[in-house]
Design a protein around this motif. Structure first.
Motif, PDB file in Angstrom:
ATOM      1  N   SER A 203     -54.706 -33.454  45.060  1.00  0.00           N
ATOM      2  CA  SER A 203     -54.815 -34.901  45.156  1.00  0.00           C
ATOM      3  C   SER A 203     -53.787 -35.455  46.144  1.00  0.00           C
ATOM      4  CB  SER A 203     -54.625 -35.518  43.779  1.00  0.00           C
ATOM      5  OG  SER A 203     -54.677 -36.918  43.863  1.00  0.00           O
ATOM      6  N   MET A 204     -52.607 -34.906  46.101  1.00  0.00           N
ATOM      7  CA  MET A 204     -51.525 -35.389  46.956  1.00  0.00           C
ATOM      8  C   MET A 204     -51.684 -34.921  48.409  1.00  0.00           C
ATOM      9  SD  MET A 204     -47.418 -34.904  46.409  1.00  0.00           S
ATOM     10  CE  MET A 204     -47.555 -35.544  44.755  1.00  0.00           C
ATOM     11  N   HIS A 205     -52.144 -33.694  48.604  1.00  0.00           N
ATOM     12  CA  HIS A 205     -52.168 -33.095  49.937  1.00  0.00           C
ATOM     13  C   HIS A 205     -53.565 -32.999  50.546  1.00  0.00           C
ATOM     14  CE1 HIS A 205     -47.916 -32.095  49.750  1.00  0.00           C
ATOM     15  NE2 HIS A 205     -48.137 -31.810  48.478  1.00  0.00           N
ATOM     16  N   GLY A 206     -54.580 -33.326  49.776  1.00  0.00           N
ATOM     17  CA  GLY A 206     -55.950 -33.289  50.285  1.00  0.00           C
ATOM     18  C   GLY A 206     -56.626 -31.968  49.996  1.00  0.00           C
ATOM     19  N   PHE A 207     -57.846 -32.061  49.497  1.00  0.00           N
ATOM     20  CA  PHE A 207     -58.602 -30.861  49.148  1.00  0.00           C
ATOM     21  C   PHE A 207     -58.896 -30.025  50.391  1.00  0.00           C
ATOM     22  CE2 PHE A 207     -62.576 -28.577  48.533  1.00  0.00           C
ATOM     23  CZ  PHE A 207     -62.270 -27.853  47.387  1.00  0.00           C
ATOM     24  N   GLU A 208     -59.421 -30.663  51.414  1.00  0.00           N
ATOM     25  CA  GLU A 208     -59.817 -29.946  52.627  1.00  0.00           C
ATOM     26  C   GLU A 208     -58.610 -29.421  53.402  1.00  0.00           C
ATOM     27  OE1 GLU A 208     -62.872 -29.160  53.254  1.00  0.00           O
ATOM     28  OE2 GLU A 208     -63.789 -30.426  51.734  1.00  0.00           O
ATOM     29  N   ASN A 209     -57.499 -30.122  53.321  1.00  0.00           N
ATOM     30  CA  ASN A 209     -56.315 -29.771  54.113  1.00  0.00           C
ATOM     31  C   ASN A 209     -55.472 -28.666  53.489  1.00  0.00           C
ATOM     32  OD1 ASN A 209     -57.038 -31.849  55.838  1.00  0.00           O
ATOM     33  ND2 ASN A 209     -55.770 -33.336  54.770  1.00  0.00           N
ATOM     34  N   THR A 210     -55.768 -28.286  52.275  1.00  0.00           N
ATOM     35  CA  THR A 210     -54.936 -27.327  51.549  1.00  0.00           C
ATOM     36  C   THR A 210     -55.585 -25.952  51.535  1.00  0.00           C
ATOM     37  OG1 THR A 210     -54.146 -29.107  50.106  1.00  0.00           O
ATOM     38  CG2 THR A 210     -53.835 -26.862  49.315  1.00  0.00           C
TER      39      THR A 210
ATOM     40  N   ARG B 239     -57.745 -38.240  35.811  1.00  0.00           N
ATOM     41  CA  ARG B 239     -58.043 -39.309  36.773  1.00  0.00           C
ATOM     42  C   ARG B 239     -57.948 -38.806  38.211  1.00  0.00           C
ATOM     43  NH1 ARG B 239     -55.873 -42.409  32.541  1.00  0.00           N
ATOM     44  NH2 ARG B 239     -57.466 -43.854  31.809  1.00  0.00           N
ATOM     45  N   LEU B 240     -56.978 -37.957  38.487  1.00  0.00           N
ATOM     46  CA  LEU B 240     -56.855 -37.392  39.833  1.00  0.00           C
ATOM     47  C   LEU B 240     -58.054 -36.506  40.158  1.00  0.00           C
ATOM     48  CD1 LEU B 240     -53.047 -36.539  39.909  1.00  0.00           C
ATOM     49  CD2 LEU B 240     -54.216 -38.428  41.099  1.00  0.00           C
ATOM     50  N   ARG B 241     -58.527 -35.728  39.178  1.00  0.00           N
ATOM     51  CA  ARG B 241     -59.716 -34.887  39.377  1.00  0.00           C
ATOM     52  C   ARG B 241     -60.919 -35.764  39.703  1.00  0.00           C
ATOM     53  NH1 ARG B 241     -59.813 -32.912  34.758  1.00  0.00           N
ATOM     54  NH2 ARG B 241     -58.545 -31.104  35.204  1.00  0.00           N
ATOM     55  N   TRP B 242     -61.064 -36.838  38.976  1.00  0.00           N
ATOM     56  CA  TRP B 242     -62.164 -37.773  39.197  1.00  0.00           C
ATOM     57  C   TRP B 242     -62.115 -38.338  40.620  1.00  0.00           C
ATOM     58  CZ3 TRP B 242     -62.218 -43.503  38.339  1.00  0.00           C
ATOM     59  CH2 TRP B 242     -63.512 -44.016  38.362  1.00  0.00           C
ATOM     60  N   GLU B 243     -60.915 -38.685  41.075  1.00  0.00           N
ATOM     61  CA  GLU B 243     -60.763 -39.188  42.446  1.00  0.00           C
ATOM     62  C   GLU B 243     -61.135 -38.121  43.472  1.00  0.00           C
ATOM     63  OE1 GLU B 243     -60.254 -42.206  43.740  1.00  0.00           O
ATOM     64  OE2 GLU B 243     -60.340 -42.988  41.698  1.00  0.00           O
ATOM     65  N   LEU B 244     -60.708 -36.890  43.248  1.00  0.00           N
ATOM     66  CA  LEU B 244     -61.077 -35.806  44.154  1.00  0.00           C
ATOM     67  C   LEU B 244     -62.596 -35.649  44.221  1.00  0.00           C
ATOM     68  CD1 LEU B 244     -58.417 -33.075  43.240  1.00  0.00           C
ATOM     69  CD2 LEU B 244     -58.743 -34.117  45.505  1.00  0.00           C
ATOM     70  N   LEU B 245     -63.251 -35.746  43.086  1.00  0.00           N
ATOM     71  CA  LEU B 245     -64.709 -35.620  43.049  1.00  0.00           C
ATOM     72  C   LEU B 245     -65.378 -36.771  43.798  1.00  0.00           C
ATOM     73  CD1 LEU B 245     -65.325 -34.501  39.363  1.00  0.00           C
ATOM     74  CD2 LEU B 245     -65.161 -33.080  41.394  1.00  0.00           C
ATOM     75  N   ARG B 246     -64.849 -37.946  43.631  1.00  0.00           N
ATOM     76  CA  ARG B 246     -65.429 -39.111  44.315  1.00  0.00           C
ATOM     77  C   ARG B 246     -65.288 -38.998  45.825  1.00  0.00           C
ATOM     78  NH1 ARG B 246     -63.651 -44.556  41.389  1.00  0.00           N
ATOM     79  NH2 ARG B 246     -63.960 -45.147  43.542  1.00  0.00           N
ATOM     80  N   GLN B 247     -64.254 -38.323  46.287  1.00  0.00           N
ATOM     81  CA  GLN B 247     -63.986 -38.218  47.726  1.00  0.00           C
ATOM     82  C   GLN B 247     -64.703 -37.043  48.384  1.00  0.00           C
ATOM     83  OE1 GLN B 247     -59.737 -37.835  47.864  1.00  0.00           O
ATOM     84  NE2 GLN B 247     -59.398 -39.818  46.909  1.00  0.00           N
TER      85      GLN B 247
END
Length: 189
Positions: free
Chosen positions: A17-24, A96-104
């Protein structure tokens, strides 16, 4: 242990969530949560698997509860579904962070749909085993889908609005739903 997996998964979600799914990279993620790359792959398999680890734990727990329950069908289904919700929200920040990752991330949303079908299959298999003679073939599938839909609705209300009443209301909503199918699954008409 289940607790160690849950804690590692929550740490992974926080980092992604902090560093980005794609960027990590997996290596960066493994380092960030304090494990080697090989341990990460043994425990999770992928970044996606780390994000959905709580669902794997919840599905295993649901199968366990439904196979061992001495409750009637409505009670077993309600208890199992509420237990799934508790597993998914036990770490509110990570949920909540997981939910945000899914939304993005569209690919993660697609993966979430697959998990939804896994829950439906667990419920439908249980319902198929306990169905009374003459039960229409669609009834286990319909109730299974309904259980998942009612659960997901409560989870979304909690995620979107911090609506803790949604968690408490879930039990009653599930009982109302299962009672509508009671004639086919051992309840009163």
């Amino acid at each position: 242990s289940r607790q160690a997996v849950a804690e590692s998964a929550a740490a992974a979600v926080r980092y992604l969530s902090m560093h980005g799914f794609e960027n990590t990279t997996v290596g960066e993620l493994a380092d960030a949560i304090g494990m080697s790359r090989s341990t990460f792959f043994r425990r999770f398999g992928s970044k996606e698997d780390a994000i959905f680890a709580d669902h794997d734990l919840a599905l295993a727990r649901l199968e366990e509860l439904l196979s061992e329950s001495e409750l009637g069908p409505s009670g077993a289904l309600t208890y199992g579904t509420v237990e799934v919700l508790h597993i998914l929200v036990r770490d509110p920040e990570a949920a909540r962070l997981r939910w945000e990752l899914l939304r993005q991330n569209p690919a993660l949303r697609e993966r979430e749909l697959v998990i939804t079908h896994r829950y439906e299959r667990v419920f439908a298999e249980y319902l198929g085993r306990i169905a009374l003679p003459g039960t229409p073939s669609w009834a286990p599938v319909a109730l299974a889908a309904g259980l998942v839909a009612v659960h997901n609705s409560a989870l979304r209300r909690w995620l979107r609005h911090s609506d803790y009443q949604a968690l408490g209301a879930l039990e009653g909503e599930l009982r109302e739903l299962t009672e509508r199918f009671a004639p086919w699954f051992g309840g009163e008409a």
